[in-house]
Design an enzyme around this catalytic site. Structure first.
Site, short mmCIF file in Angstrom:
data_model
loop_
_atom_site.label_atom_id
_atom_site.label_comp_id
_atom_site.label_asym_id
_atom_site.label_seq_id
_atom_site.Cartn_x
_atom_site.Cartn_y
_atom_site.Cartn_z
CG LEU A 44 -40.39 -23.36 57.39
CD1 LEU A 44 -39.53 -22.58 58.37
CD2 LEU A 44 -41.35 -22.45 56.67
N GLY A 64 -37.30 -28.15 57.22
CA GLY A 64 -37.18 -29.38 56.46
C GLY A 64 -35.90 -29.50 55.69
CG ASP A 68 -34.83 -33.76 51.65
OD1 ASP A 68 -34.85 -34.80 52.28
OD2 ASP A 68 -35.84 -33.14 51.31
CG ASN A 70 -25.20 -33.75 48.99
OD1 ASN A 70 -25.28 -32.81 48.24
ND2 ASN A 70 -24.40 -33.78 50.03
NE ARG A 71 -27.43 -41.29 50.89
CZ ARG A 71 -27.96 -42.39 51.38
NH1 ARG A 71 -27.82 -43.52 50.77
NH2 ARG A 71 -28.62 -42.37 52.51
#
Length: 91
Positions: A44, A64, A68, A70-71
């Site tokens: 997802l 998921g 992930d 920001n960076r």
């Protein structure tokens, strides 16, 4: 609920969370595709172009994008596609 890729460092961090020992979930040091058959995994991700319409009780759903935000935007989605998982947008 199963937490995967729980190595020593992550496991130590989880055990520091008050009440962690009462969580109703399992954990495994192995990665997602080693714990479950890749063909049964639906990843997802808000970056998917396909929306999840229905739930299939025979599938394993992975939330998921936790790393992930920001960076490393897009990293988990790209890896899921690379591993051949079905990828759907969570709603």
């Amino acid at each position: 609920l199963v937490l995967t890729s729980v190595g020593k460092r992550v496991g130590e961090g989880l055990r520091k969370i008050p009440g962690y020992e009462n969580w109703r979930c399992g954990s495994d040091e192995r990665g997602l595709a080693e714990v479950f058959p890749p063909g049964d995994i639906v990843y997802l991700s808000s970056e998917s172009e396909t929306t999840l319409e229905t739930l299939d009780p025979a599938k394993v759903y992975c939330i998921g994008g936790i790393v992930d935000h920001n960076r490393m935007k897009g990293l988990s989605h790209a890896r899921a596609v690379e591993l051949g998982f079905q990828v759907r947008e969570r709603v």
